[in-house]
Design a protein around this motif. Sequence first.
Motif, PDB file in Angstrom:
ATOM      1  N   GLY A   1     -32.815   1.802 -68.373  1.00  0.00           N
ATOM      2  CA  GLY A   1     -31.912   1.753 -69.513  1.00  0.00           C
ATOM      3  C   GLY A   1     -31.602   3.115 -70.081  1.00  0.00           C
ATOM      4  N   SER A   2     -32.042   4.180 -69.390  1.00  0.00           N
ATOM      5  CA  SER A   2     -31.760   5.535 -69.845  1.00  0.00           C
ATOM      6  C   SER A   2     -31.195   6.352 -68.683  1.00  0.00           C
ATOM      7  N   PHE A   3     -30.769   7.567 -68.979  1.00  0.00           N
ATOM      8  CA  PHE A   3     -30.311   8.472 -67.932  1.00  0.00           C
ATOM      9  C   PHE A   3     -30.543   9.900 -68.392  1.00  0.00           C
ATOM     10  N   TYR A   4     -30.465  10.820 -67.453  1.00  0.00           N
ATOM     11  CA  TYR A   4     -30.529  12.244 -67.801  1.00  0.00           C
ATOM     12  C   TYR A   4     -29.550  13.011 -66.921  1.00  0.00           C
ATOM     13  N   LEU A   5     -29.110  14.145 -67.427  1.00  0.00           N
ATOM     14  CA  LEU A   5     -28.123  14.966 -66.737  1.00  0.00           C
ATOM     15  C   LEU A   5     -28.749  16.289 -66.320  1.00  0.00           C
TER      16      LEU A   5
ATOM     17  N   CYS B   1     -25.487  20.500 -72.982  1.00  0.00           N
ATOM     18  CA  CYS B   1     -26.522  19.489 -73.212  1.00  0.00           C
ATOM     19  C   CYS B   1     -27.807  19.814 -72.456  1.00  0.00           C
ATOM     20  N   ALA B   2     -28.935  19.623 -73.127  1.00  0.00           N
ATOM     21  CA  ALA B   2     -30.233  19.842 -72.495  1.00  0.00           C
ATOM     22  C   ALA B   2     -30.550  18.698 -71.541  1.00  0.00           C
ATOM     23  N   CYS B   3     -31.396  18.990 -70.570  1.00  0.00           N
ATOM     24  CA  CYS B   3     -31.824  17.962 -69.617  1.00  0.00           C
ATOM     25  C   CYS B   3     -32.953  17.158 -70.252  1.00  0.00           C
ATOM     26  N   LEU B   4     -32.581  16.041 -70.863  1.00  0.00           N
ATOM     27  CA  LEU B   4     -33.515  15.157 -71.548  1.00  0.00           C
ATOM     28  C   LEU B   4     -33.081  13.703 -71.350  1.00  0.00           C
ATOM     29  N   PRO B   5     -34.008  12.744 -71.412  1.00  0.00           N
ATOM     30  CA  PRO B   5     -33.607  11.343 -71.251  1.00  0.00           C
ATOM     31  C   PRO B   5     -32.762  10.865 -72.427  1.00  0.00           C
ATOM     32  N   VAL B   6     -31.732  10.103 -72.113  1.00  0.00           N
ATOM     33  CA  VAL B   6     -30.803   9.586 -73.121  1.00  0.00           C
ATOM     34  C   VAL B   6     -30.696   8.075 -72.940  1.00  0.00           C
ATOM     35  N   LYS B   7     -30.809   7.341 -74.027  1.00  0.00           N
ATOM     36  CA  LYS B   7     -30.668   5.890 -73.946  1.00  0.00           C
ATOM     37  C   LYS B   7     -29.207   5.527 -73.690  1.00  0.00           C
TER      38      LYS B   7
ATOM     39  N   MET C   1     -24.724  10.511 -75.186  1.00  0.00           N
ATOM     40  CA  MET C   1     -25.382  11.804 -75.388  1.00  0.00           C
ATOM     41  C   MET C   1     -25.032  12.441 -76.727  1.00  0.00           C
ATOM     42  N   GLY C   2     -24.204  11.769 -77.507  1.00  0.00           N
ATOM     43  CA  GLY C   2     -23.921  12.255 -78.857  1.00  0.00           C
ATOM     44  C   GLY C   2     -22.602  12.963 -79.028  1.00  0.00           C
ATOM     45  N   LEU C   3     -21.662  12.752 -78.093  1.00  0.00           N
ATOM     46  CA  LEU C   3     -20.339  13.359 -78.235  1.00  0.00           C
ATOM     47  C   LEU C   3     -19.678  12.835 -79.502  1.00  0.00           C
ATOM     48  N   SER C   4     -19.212  13.752 -80.350  1.00  0.00           N
ATOM     49  CA  SER C   4     -18.576  13.355 -81.604  1.00  0.00           C
ATOM     50  C   SER C   4     -17.081  13.278 -81.421  1.00  0.00           C
ATOM     51  N   ASN C   5     -16.425  12.576 -82.316  1.00  0.00           N
ATOM     52  CA  ASN C   5     -14.976  12.434 -82.241  1.00  0.00           C
ATOM     53  C   ASN C   5     -14.265  13.774 -82.325  1.00  0.00           C
ATOM     54  N   SER C   6     -14.787  14.656 -83.158  1.00  0.00           N
ATOM     55  CA  SER C   6     -14.123  15.937 -83.375  1.00  0.00           C
ATOM     56  C   SER C   6     -14.550  17.004 -82.373  1.00  0.00           C
TER      57      SER C   6
ATOM     58  N   VAL D   1     -17.260   9.408 -69.671  1.00  0.00           N
ATOM     59  CA  VAL D   1     -17.031   9.297 -71.111  1.00  0.00           C
ATOM     60  C   VAL D   1     -18.150   8.486 -71.765  1.00  0.00           C
ATOM     61  N   ALA D   2     -18.562   7.378 -71.115  1.00  0.00           N
ATOM     62  CA  ALA D   2     -19.652   6.561 -71.661  1.00  0.00           C
ATOM     63  C   ALA D   2     -20.940   7.371 -71.741  1.00  0.00           C
TER      64      ALA D   2
END
Length: 299
Positions: A74-78, A127-133, A175-180, A169-170
Amino acid sequence: MDTELNKASRRLSELPISIELSGFTIDVQWLRVMQKSGQWEIERHAHSSFEFHIIARGSCKVATDTRSFVAEAGSFYLTAPGVYHQQWSRSEEDLVEYSLDCTFRPRKESIGSPSEWVELHEFFLSCACLPVKDTSGVIALFDQALNEALALKPGYSIVIHSLVPSILVAAARSMGLSNSLTTTKEKSRMDMIADFVEDNLFRPISPADIAAFMNLSEKQVSRIVFASEGYSTKRFITLAKIEQAKKMLTSTSYSLVEISKELGFSTTSYFNTVFRKTEGVTPGAYREQILEKLDIHHT
């Protein structure tokens, strides 16, 4: 091993995917599934591309040169370009990992032009290489691609091509991409170059390594560094290493041989030459000056 999943993965891998977008062409190196069981390990390596490791089932341990963590279902990392990483089993449980590996190739007619994809690319670089839900349906989109590859219904290739941007995009949203996109705009390319150099001080690095990390040419990196600092990329790397050497020289815990080796200089003699050319004194003389000052201060 799930043979149907393996079949779908093989078909995805065999499908050439290149997508024209505003600012970039996204070339997919692979879109596939990795299935592991028992004890296993993938040795330390890096890519010149972005690799999204999406944990569909099971879990695994991951380590980069700066951190380690557990990636669970249920998570991923980049892993961004130039990020060294290794991966191994956490337990005897089976692992199913979906993987999207791709490059962002700038389109000549769009260089310098703002677009959401240009900003998304810079966001991924930062973005840092960390697990993201996975909160935005990355796994569900990948499942859809696998189902299309398995069913081979008319138009399946078109659907799979359209799913790649959706997965990116998902992932960015999770990963916390903001609208702005303010976080991306605030972090300049020079900041990212400086961060990369800082994170890799303790290994030999070159302008080519920075170019690979930034997904830019060496000439582009050179222009960015020169515009910001007024000198070459190679000198920027050297000065960063010398600054770190100065910190290490304030302690007697490190010998000159150890410092030169730790900072990736080919020989101690070369380290001495570079240091003296930069600071006007040898590393040994610099250490003596610093320690004398510290003694005076303490007395």
